[in-house]
Design an enzyme around this catalytic site. Structure first.
Site, PDB file in Angstrom:
ATOM      1  N   CYS A  70      26.824  -9.618 -19.600  1.00 60.32           N
ATOM      2  CA  CYS A  70      27.971  -9.951 -19.796  1.00 60.32           C
ATOM      3  C   CYS A  70      29.216  -9.262 -19.641  1.00 60.32           C
ATOM      4  O   CYS A  70      30.497  -9.477 -19.468  1.00 60.32           O
ATOM      5  CB  CYS A  70      28.045 -10.905 -21.185  1.00 60.32           C
ATOM      6  SG  CYS A  70      26.560 -11.879 -21.503  1.00 60.32           S
ATOM      7  N   HIS A 117      35.599 -10.986 -26.883  1.00 60.18           N
ATOM      8  CA  HIS A 117      34.407 -11.527 -26.223  1.00 60.18           C
ATOM      9  C   HIS A 117      34.322 -13.032 -26.520  1.00 60.18           C
ATOM     10  O   HIS A 117      33.931 -14.013 -25.365  1.00 60.18           O
ATOM     11  CB  HIS A 117      33.215 -10.699 -26.523  1.00 60.18           C
ATOM     12  CG  HIS A 117      32.104 -10.992 -25.604  1.00 60.18           C
ATOM     13  ND1 HIS A 117      32.228 -10.934 -24.400  1.00 60.18           N
ATOM     14  CD2 HIS A 117      30.758 -11.500 -26.073  1.00 60.18           C
ATOM     15  CE1 HIS A 117      30.876 -11.177 -23.755  1.00 60.18           C
ATOM     16  NE2 HIS A 117      30.112 -11.475 -24.620  1.00 60.18           N
ATOM     17  N   HIS A 136      31.926 -19.188 -20.092  1.00 60.32           N
ATOM     18  CA  HIS A 136      31.368 -17.822 -19.915  1.00 60.32           C
ATOM     19  C   HIS A 136      31.242 -17.778 -18.718  1.00 60.32           C
ATOM     20  O   HIS A 136      30.028 -18.053 -18.257  1.00 60.32           O
ATOM     21  CB  HIS A 136      30.322 -17.919 -20.883  1.00 60.32           C
ATOM     22  CG  HIS A 136      29.773 -16.598 -21.012  1.00 60.32           C
ATOM     23  ND1 HIS A 136      30.268 -15.369 -20.378  1.00 60.32           N
ATOM     24  CD2 HIS A 136      29.025 -15.964 -21.903  1.00 60.32           C
ATOM     25  CE1 HIS A 136      29.821 -14.273 -20.827  1.00 60.32           C
ATOM     26  NE2 HIS A 136      29.085 -14.587 -21.841  1.00 60.32           N
ATOM     27  N   SER A 151      67.305   3.733  40.431  1.00 62.72           N
ATOM     28  CA  SER A 151      68.671   4.627  40.822  1.00 62.72           C
ATOM     29  C   SER A 151      68.894   5.909  39.698  1.00 62.72           C
ATOM     30  O   SER A 151      67.943   6.655  39.439  1.00 62.72           O
ATOM     31  CB  SER A 151      69.936   3.970  41.418  1.00 62.72           C
ATOM     32  OG  SER A 151      70.710   4.753  41.669  1.00 62.72           O
TER      33      SER A 151
END
Length: 1001
Positions: free
Chosen positions: A162, A295, A332, A602
């Site tokens: 994780c 977390h 998650h 020219s």
């Protein structure tokens, strides 16, 4: 704050999570507390968070065939596109950005190979074991991206469950600070399979029993699995510039070790240690931190352990600190969760908003947070204004690897940028794409955003030029407007009608046309001087060359009125043309455009020869001044352009003392002579219904009246130092390339002054060389228009443009359009657009909505069918829509019949095998294996399949030597005719008998 030493800037972000496929939508969902989880499903299971485009992929953009895309894990495909989007958000084209790019990525468990690829026999056979491994093994996640986007820094796959993506960020930071790379891409991806399926909760699971994730809420019992991907683009802070979103001040990674109940149990001591270390690395104190993205899984044990660690490290400070938990809204996302939390926190410090943790029906009361300074905001609130915005992000992996990052608001630049308040009047819009349809999709999406309002238009144009990868199919358009609002509308209008202007080729050959006298010169250069200071300087330098050799003072010539008699003075006009055209050539070189062929008319040939080194610029100016002076002393005369072929023009002039002065095209011939004689020719033209147009000259150039001037000019050139040309110059005398014997012979230049200008022959020679770009570098558009007519309907049509135009449109805009056209063809044009202060936040590349998937797996879960109206790979190819059922194996899929394919069947079988190998359109005889995108690995697999199917011995070298399908099929048929089938059947019988004998034994 100012960027500290050893800090790393976040300059780009991109993600795909449930409910959002871009940072703006994601942030809007976050601040309004939106929950994007499906909850309970109709079948009684609980929903998994899903993302957009998990089954879609733009294979063309990333150089993959449909078969390669179908065999590749969707996680690899998703992270490839998200990395592209992150680089666009950063405004970085890594192909032009100096330095090495590092890649640090991780992904979730891949069930795609076993669930889908290996259950599709056609796809497995077409791809082969090694290609399947490359497309699905985690080992190749980072290296595959590095290959597809051309990155040469470290390419590391990071795997810590994780915490994977936040650990990847930590590793990327270290790589930047040790100068292993100069730009870093870090992140992670997880795609949950089978897509669309739910999950069932069992007692003791870490997954939620009601399909909701409720971090730090009493009674919360689990998280919700979700698909997701996120990428950040990082650069050392001192090199990041004005596009910084946030600054990473420090990071740390550790592992809980054995100080826990089991491998999957968290440890408060391990987590506290990583928090403390990150703070120490960042040089910050706990009280500095105003927001911590946790977390926050919503599991009872996980939340308790995390809060204990937070309280130990951060809990004693007096200043309030808000806690965040992105999983409450999106679930998650496994290996992507750390970087998603980081992106959320980056946006929070950038926008100065404390984001909420969404409240959901069924929430219990908040659990005790372990410290009075912690709070769990349920609504978005402004960041306290008196505090520098410092924040932290945690990610803890199953298995004990912990990561923590400290970040801060974007720094105050040492030299603040003051954006321009006024639109500069004109600019160049550019787009490029892998294919025409992609360009039009991207343009349409950008047009909508421009109309709805973006940053200043000049910043949008700067981002498109400097911050986007340059791809083969290109469009360029100047934007001209009086003010910002008008510029915005003009840009949107242009984008809505955008289509491919050219397909770029590397270093296309560039031809330049240099006009001679007879073009309208009044006002020429005035607008370009005002718009381009460098051109003003370059033209000033070439005018100075003319003055230094005794030529006229041309200062202010762009202000002379159209009826000024000076426009008929050859001694003024020829040096003026020389100085102007030479300055335009200098401007092309400054922009990175290098002519390889020059064709002057020219006096224009004298300019071309000077540029090619036949004359030095000083002596070229001397020659131009003397040429103009000598020709001005010739008797008066007139010229008329007859719109007919050379034979017709000579018939019209028969018996009249006039000369064919120039053959400019198959239907345009210039005659010259005395005024009364040309009048007689024009009368004949009217009688015959032939159009004639009198030219604006005082002499009959390239006629018998120039004989004395030619003789005198030969003598002048004889005093100069002559050289062979460095570049190809086409001759007016012959129409062929000038040779050294001609350029170093003074008599040639006398003949060039007197003789017929064979311009049409030179144009034919020029077009025979198939230039990619032709630019008319002088006033008017006569010769560019002629070339357009000459190439109408031709197989090869170069990009043709004028650098100045004919005065009907703003000169500077015409010039910008021409340079844009050269860029679209592949010229390495530079400095056409001012760099933006920072990347404009505008829509990026519009990926193809093509579905790449395989047949359903043995678990009975098919991949979702394509959405109505979206493109899918063809059902008969690998990568077909699973709803259509398994793809047919094709003729001979289980091996040939004992007698092999019948007559005429071999090409059909081979076409099937080639088709399986690539996917995409049907195979044609002239299709080349390698031009279709075939690799050596793919070639080896195809040869193996062909040999197994047809019982022949084709070698890999045979495919290299017979790489078109038609040639390859012919070769295989020849091998079949040479095969000794009787001997082969004897061998098969022996093998079969041996097998039976072993069975009896």
């Amino acid at each position: 704050m100012h960027a500290p030493e050893n800090a790393v800037a976040v300059i780009g972000v991109a993600l795909r999570v449930p409910g959002a496929a871009d940072p703006d939508t994601f942030w809007d969902n976050v601040i309004r507390g939106h929950v994007a989880l499906p909850g309970a499903l109709a079948d009684g299971t609980l929903g998994v968070g899903g993302i957009d485009r998990f089954d879609r992929f733009d294979a063309e953009l990333f150089g993959m065939t449909p078969t390669q895309a179908a065999v590749t894990d969707p996680q690899q495909r998703v992270i490839t596109e998200v990395a592209w989007e992150a680089l666009e958000d950063a405004g970085v084209d890594t192909a032009r950005d100096p330095g090495r790019v590092g890649v640090f990525l991780g992904c979730g468990d891949s069930g795609y190979r076993h669930r889908y690829v290996e259950t599709d026999p056609t796809l497995s056979r077409a791809a082969g074991r090694q290609q399947i491994s490359l497309g699905n093994d985690k080992d190749y996640l980072a290296t595959s991206l590095a290959f597809r986007l051309g990155f040469t820094g470290p390419a590391l796959t990071v795997q810590t469950a994780c915490s994977t993506s936040l650990v990847a960020v930590h590793v990327a930071i270290r790589s930047l600070l040790t100068y292993e790379c100069d730009l870093a891409i870090a992140g992670g991806v997880t795609v949950q399979l089978p897509p669309g399926a739910g999950y069932t909760h069992h007692e003791g699971d870490v997954v939620s029993p009601d399909g909701r994730c409720r971090p730090f809420t009493r009674g919360s019992r689990g998280t919700v699995p979700s698909s997701g991907a996120g990428v950040v683009v990082l650069r050392r802070a001192e090199e990041a510039g004005h596009g910084t979103r946030a600054v990473l001040l420090g990071s740390a990674v550790n592992n809980d070790g054995a100080d826990r109940m089991s491998l999957v149990a968290p440890s408060p001591r391990g987590q506290a240690a990583v928090l403390e270390e990150a703070l120490e690395v960042a040089g910050r104190k706990p009280e500095d931190i105003g927001f911590i993205e946790t977390h926050g899984t919503g599991t009872e044990l996980g939340d308790q352990v995390e809060l204990a660690a937070l309280a130990q490290v951060y809990g004693d400070a007096a200043q309030p600190c808000a806690l965040g938990a992105v999983k409450a809204g999106i679930g998650h996302t496994d290996t992507a969760s750390g970087v998603v939390g980081l992106i959320k926190t980056v946006l929070a410090v950038q926008h100065a908003v404390i984001p909420p943790v969404p409240a959901q029906p069924g929430d219990g009361p908040d659990v005790p947070l372990g410290s009075d300074r912690f709070r769990l905001p349920r609504e978005a609130v402004p960041w306290p204004g008196e505090r520098t915005r410092y924040a932290a992000v945690s990610s803890f992996g199953l298995g004990g690897t912990n990561a923590h990052v400290i970040l801060a608001e974007p720094p105050v630049p040492a030299e603040p940028f003051e954006p321009a308040t006024a639109w500069p009047g004109r600019g160049l819009a550019v787009l490029s794409a892998a294919g025409p349809e992609a360009l039009e999709r991207t343009a349409a999406r950008l047009a909508t955003a421009v109309r709805e309002g973006t940053g200043p238009v000049s910043e949008v144009l700067g981002t498109l030029w400097h911050g986007r990868r340059r791809l083969p199919h290109r469009w360029a358009c100047p934007v001209e407007a009086a003010d910002e609002a008008s510029a915005r509308a003009a840009l949107a209008d242009a984008l809505e009608s955008a289509s491919v202007l050219a397909k770029a080729v590397p270093e296309p050959s560039v031809a330049v046309l240099l006009p001679g006298q007879g073009v309208t010169l009044a006002g020429t250069g005035r607008q370009l001087i005002a718009a381009d200071a460098d051109f003003a300087r370059e033209w000033g330098d070439t005018r100075a060359l003319v003055r230094a050799c005794g030529g006229p003072d041309l200062e202010g010539c762009w202000t002379w009125p159209a009826d000024d008699p000076r426009w008929l003075r050859t001694d003024l006009v020829q040096p003026l043309l020389f100085s102007l055209e030479l300055a335009l050539l200098h401007g092309l070189r400054r922009r990175g455009v290098t002519p390889s062929v020059l064709l002057g008319h020219s006096i224009g040939e004298l300019v071309a020869a000077t540029w090619a080194g036949v004359f030095s610029e000083e002596e070229g100016a001397t020659a131009a001044v003397e040429r103009g002076r000598l020709m001005s002393l010739a008797p008066a005369g007139v010229m008329t352009a007859v719109l007919a072929g050379e034979d017709t023009a000579r018939e019209l002039a028969e018996g009249i003392p006039v000369d064919v002065c120039a053959v400019n095209a198959a239907d345009t011939v210039v005659l010259g002579g005395a005024a009364e004689h040309i009048a007689r020719v024009e009368e004949r033209c009217r009688a015959r219904g032939v159009k004639a147009r009198r030219l604006h000259t005082a002499h009959a150039f390239h006629s018998r009246s120039m004989a004395e001037a030619a003789e005198a000019f030969t003598a002048v050139v004889g005093t100069l130092t002559l050289h062979a040309p460095r570049e190809r110059v086409l001759s007016n005398v012959t129409g062929a390339p000038l040779e050294a014997a001609q350029t170093t012979d003074p008599a040639y230049w006398g003949r060039q002054l007197r003789g017929t200008v064979r311009f049409a022959d030179a144009v034919e020679t020029l077009l025979g060389a198939s230039p990619g770009v032709v630019l008319e570098a002088g006033p008017g558009r006569t010769f560019a228009s002629q070339l357009r007519r000459a190439t109408r309907g031709a197989r090869h049509r170069p990009v043709i443009a004028e650098l100045l135009g004919d005065g009907t449109r703003d000169e500077a805009t015409v010039h910008l359009a021409a340079l844009g056209s050269a860029w679209a063809a592949g010229c390495a044009t530079d400095a056409l657009v001012t760099p933006p202060a920072g990347p404009a936040r505008i829509p990026g590349y519009a990926f193809a909505d093509t579905r790449h998937w395989t047949a359903a797996g043995p678990d009975g879960h098919p991949a979702p069918s394509a959405a109505p109206g979206t493109a899918t790979a063809r059902p008969e190819q690998p990568g077909h829509d699973a709803a259509a059922g398994p793809a047919p194996d094709g003729p001979g899929a289980d091996g040939p019949a004992p007698d092999g394919p019948g007559a005429g069947e071999t090409p059909a079988l081979l076409a099937t095998l080639w088709q399986e190998s690539f996917g995409g359109p049907a195979i044609r005889p002239d299709d080349n294996f390698f031009e279709l995108g075939g690799t050596s690995l793919q070639a080896a697999q195809l040869i193996s399949v062909v040999n197994d199917q047809l019982l022949v011995e084709v070698r890999l070298q045979d495919l290299y030597e017979h790489s078109t399908f038609g040639d390859f099929a012919t070769l295989v048929e020849e091998l079949l005719r040479e095969r000794d089938d009787a001997h082969l059947l004897e061998l098969l019988a022996e093998i079969e008998a041996q097998g039976e004998g072993e069975g009896q034994a």
